[in-house]
Design a protein around this motif. Structure first.
Motif, PDB file in Angstrom:
ATOM      1  N   ILE A   1      24.530 -12.482  17.051  1.00 60.29           N
ATOM      2  CA  ILE A   1      25.341 -11.896  15.982  1.00 60.29           C
ATOM      3  C   ILE A   1      26.125 -12.957  15.226  1.00 60.29           C
ATOM      4  O   ILE A   1      26.480 -12.762  14.051  1.00 60.29           O
ATOM      5  CB  ILE A   1      26.276 -10.812  16.556  1.00 60.29           C
ATOM      6  N   SER A   2      26.387 -14.086  15.864  1.00 59.25           N
ATOM      7  CA  SER A   2      27.090 -15.174  15.173  1.00 59.25           C
ATOM      8  C   SER A   2      26.222 -15.828  14.113  1.00 59.25           C
ATOM      9  O   SER A   2      26.739 -16.560  13.256  1.00 59.25           O
ATOM     10  CB  SER A   2      27.547 -16.231  16.190  1.00 59.25           C
ATOM     11  N   LEU A   3      24.914 -15.576  14.146  1.00 59.98           N
ATOM     12  CA  LEU A   3      24.027 -16.112  13.108  1.00 59.98           C
ATOM     13  C   LEU A   3      24.398 -15.578  11.726  1.00 59.98           C
ATOM     14  O   LEU A   3      24.049 -16.191  10.702  1.00 59.98           O
ATOM     15  CB  LEU A   3      22.573 -15.754  13.431  1.00 59.98           C
TER      16      LEU A   3
ATOM     17  N   LEU B   1      24.064 -18.834   9.540  1.00 58.78           N
ATOM     18  CA  LEU B   1      22.967 -18.958   8.587  1.00 58.78           C
ATOM     19  C   LEU B   1      23.449 -18.532   7.199  1.00 58.78           C
ATOM     20  O   LEU B   1      23.947 -17.403   7.012  1.00 58.78           O
ATOM     21  CB  LEU B   1      21.786 -18.088   9.025  1.00 58.78           C
ATOM     22  N   GLU B   2      23.282 -19.419   6.244  1.00 56.82           N
ATOM     23  CA  GLU B   2      23.793 -19.181   4.895  1.00 56.82           C
ATOM     24  C   GLU B   2      23.209 -17.925   4.240  1.00 56.82           C
ATOM     25  O   GLU B   2      23.967 -17.151   3.625  1.00 56.82           O
ATOM     26  CB  GLU B   2      23.509 -20.415   4.022  1.00 56.82           C
ATOM     27  N   PRO B   3      21.903 -17.670   4.317  1.00 53.16           N
ATOM     28  CA  PRO B   3      21.376 -16.455   3.669  1.00 53.16           C
ATOM     29  C   PRO B   3      21.998 -15.170   4.222  1.00 53.16           C
ATOM     30  O   PRO B   3      22.268 -14.229   3.463  1.00 53.16           O
ATOM     31  CB  PRO B   3      19.878 -16.513   3.973  1.00 53.16           C
TER      32      PRO B   3
ATOM     33  N   VAL C   1      26.418 -10.543   3.899  1.00 55.14           N
ATOM     34  CA  VAL C   1      27.496  -9.737   4.478  1.00 55.14           C
ATOM     35  C   VAL C   1      28.880 -10.309   4.257  1.00 55.14           C
ATOM     36  O   VAL C   1      29.880  -9.610   4.390  1.00 55.14           O
ATOM     37  CB  VAL C   1      27.255  -9.555   5.992  1.00 55.14           C
ATOM     38  N   ALA C   2      28.972 -11.619   3.975  1.00 58.99           N
ATOM     39  CA  ALA C   2      30.248 -12.296   3.715  1.00 58.99           C
ATOM     40  C   ALA C   2      31.219 -12.093   4.886  1.00 58.99           C
ATOM     41  O   ALA C   2      30.822 -12.144   6.047  1.00 58.99           O
ATOM     42  CB  ALA C   2      30.831 -11.807   2.395  1.00 58.99           C
ATOM     43  N   GLU C   3      32.485 -11.825   4.556  1.00 55.62           N
ATOM     44  CA  GLU C   3      33.508 -11.710   5.598  1.00 55.62           C
ATOM     45  C   GLU C   3      33.353 -10.469   6.468  1.00 55.62           C
ATOM     46  O   GLU C   3      33.977 -10.366   7.520  1.00 55.62           O
ATOM     47  CB  GLU C   3      34.905 -11.714   4.962  1.00 55.62           C
ATOM     48  N   ASN C   4      32.541  -9.530   6.051  1.00 55.80           N
ATOM     49  CA  ASN C   4      32.330  -8.322   6.847  1.00 55.80           C
ATOM     50  C   ASN C   4      31.570  -8.598   8.141  1.00 55.80           C
ATOM     51  O   ASN C   4      31.440  -7.715   8.987  1.00 55.80           O
ATOM     52  CB  ASN C   4      31.565  -7.281   6.030  1.00 55.80           C
ATOM     53  N   ALA C   5      31.060  -9.825   8.286  1.00 55.72           N
ATOM     54  CA  ALA C   5      30.368 -10.175   9.523  1.00 55.72           C
ATOM     55  C   ALA C   5      31.273 -10.063  10.747  1.00 55.72           C
ATOM     56  O   ALA C   5      30.797  -9.881  11.873  1.00 55.72           O
ATOM     57  CB  ALA C   5      29.811 -11.596   9.420  1.00 55.72           C
TER      58      ALA C   5
END
Length: 440
Positions: free
Chosen positions: A81-83, A87-89, A94-98
């Protein structure tokens, strides 16, 4: 000439059972009845102790292995989930919602697959329902102006918060959906209150993005939980119930062996082993938790959908009652000060121990027990023999405390037979409902 002490117990047909104190060298538990049963009381105490220690070590090793597997699986899920950040793409998507995906993994991943699946689905349902209603309430409030906005939001927060909390107090809801209701309250309040300072379109985008990231976290959790060495709550509950039959049989065997030994020897030995009985008294909450998780699990191995886990809870309840009676039997041994020996009790105990092991083996192999042809006749015979030994009219006249302890032992043994008969019926019903294979 040495004298021997005896106990006399009156029985209903006018005869008396005279139980002489056994000689010191006579420590074996003999049965005066010719029964087609295994010699369950002829095993040495050393062998029984080694078996118990070996079983304990095996269970401890298995638990340690499962803990290590669970910890590794959580680590794998966090890396995956940290990908979303690494990972830039994915980060652009998702931006900050990750951060919501990471939070979902941390709070959702549980020890068993059923617990993880149940918690994830609860979180999803609570998020969708709370977010959807929150968006509707926020959109309606924005159309009514400043004053109407505050009234609608305040009223909706009060109504939905009160109703959800009320339903959360019901035991049936709390068992399976408590986490989902809590997430509903949290999500609804966050969405509807954020709508005060944010445009309707922006509120919708925020809710959509957060839901998407939570779904990503849930997919990672459930994929790792089900595909990487899955740990099933159903297997743990099944194995736990099965092991109790053998444990209680061993405790009862140990108790009846103590029943015919000298009171003087009690100070020099460890006494009967009642650890399993004491642990069973506090097993109700764990059984209910495992049964709840098992209901969420998909079809796997020998357990399908709509498996009768409620029957396991009923069997566990009766086993706890049986454990309490066996502990009371041990109390009778502690109250006695001289040797006690009643051969009918030895034969009855042999039948009970054999029955418990047969029932445990039936559940372990998931085959129907031979209740009508083998178990029920033996329990009926045991109950008839005990009824002959009980003379309620003369219990009040007993003055010797040891004789009173013997009488109490006989009454409790009769209760054991009743409980074993009840367990037999429950196991038989479980076999019919769950579709156990016929006896070979």
């Amino acid at each position: 000439m040495k004298s021997t002490s005896t106990h006399v117990i009156s029985i209903t047909n006018g005869e008396e059972i005279i139980a002489p104190s056994p000689r010191k060298h006579n420590k074996a538990f003999h049965c005066s009845h010719s029964l087609p049963l295994p010699p369950v009381f002829s095993k040495s105490k050393i062998h029984f102790s080694l078996f118990s220690v070996g079983s304990f070590l095996r269970n401890k090793k298995k638990k340690d292995t499962e803990r290590i597997i669970h910890s590794i699986k959580v680590g794998i899920s966090l890396v995956l989930i940290s990908l979303l950040y690494l990972l830039e793409p994915l980060y652009v998507l998702v931006a900050e919602n990750a951060i919501w995906a990471i939070m979902t993994v941390v709070v959702t991943f549980e020890f068993s697959a059923g617990a993880t699946l149940g918690k994830g689905l609860n979180r999803g349902m609570g998020t969708v329902l709370g977010g959807g209603l929150g968006i509707i309430a926020a959109a309606l409030a924005q159309k009514l102006g400043t004053v109407g906005n505050c009234i609608i939001i305040g009223a909706s927060v009060f109504i939905f918060g009160t109703m959800a909390t009320y339903f959360r107090l019901f035991p049936s809801v709390r068992k399976r959906y408590d986490y989902g209701v809590m997430i509903f309250i949290l999500t609804f309040n966050l969405v509807v209150v954020s709508g005060v300072r944010t445009e309707h379109q922006k509120v919708w985008e925020i809710a959509r993005d957060r839901l998407l990231t939570m779904v990503m976290g849930f997919v990672v959790c459930i994929s790792v939980s089900l595909l990487v060495f899955p740990l099933w709550a159903s297997d743990e509950l099944h194995d736990s119930i099965v092991s109790r039959f053998q444990g209680l049989a061993n405790s009862l065997q140990d108790c009846l062996e103590e029943y015919v030994k000298f009171a003087a020897e009690k100070e020099n030995k460890a006494g009967a082993s009642f650890g399993i009985c004491k642990s069973l008294l506090d097993s109700k909450s764990k059984d209910e938790l495992l049964a709840n998780f098992a209901k969420w699990e998909p079809w796997h191995g020998k357990f399908g959908f709509f498996y009768p886990w409620e029957k396991y809870l009923k069997i566990g309840e009766v086993l706890r009652e049986l454990a309490a009676i066996i502990l009371a039997l041990g109390g009778c041994l502690q109250d006695s000060t001289t040797a006690m020996a009643l051969e009918p009790c030895e034969a009855i105990g042999s039948r009970i121990v054999w029955t418990m092991r047969q029932l445990g083996d039936s559940m372990k192999q998931m085959r129907k027990c031979e209740a009508e042809s083998h178990i029920s006749p033996k329990l009926k015979t045991a109950r008839e023999e005990l009824s002959l030994m009980i003379s309620t009219s003369k219990i009040a006249t007993i003055q010797n405390m040891d004789a009173l302890a013997v009488t109490s032992f006989v009454f409790l043994l009769n209760r054991v037979v009743d409980k074993v008969d009840q367990i037999t019926k429950e196991v038989q019903q479980l076999g019919d409902i769950a579709g156990f294979r016929p006896p070979s």
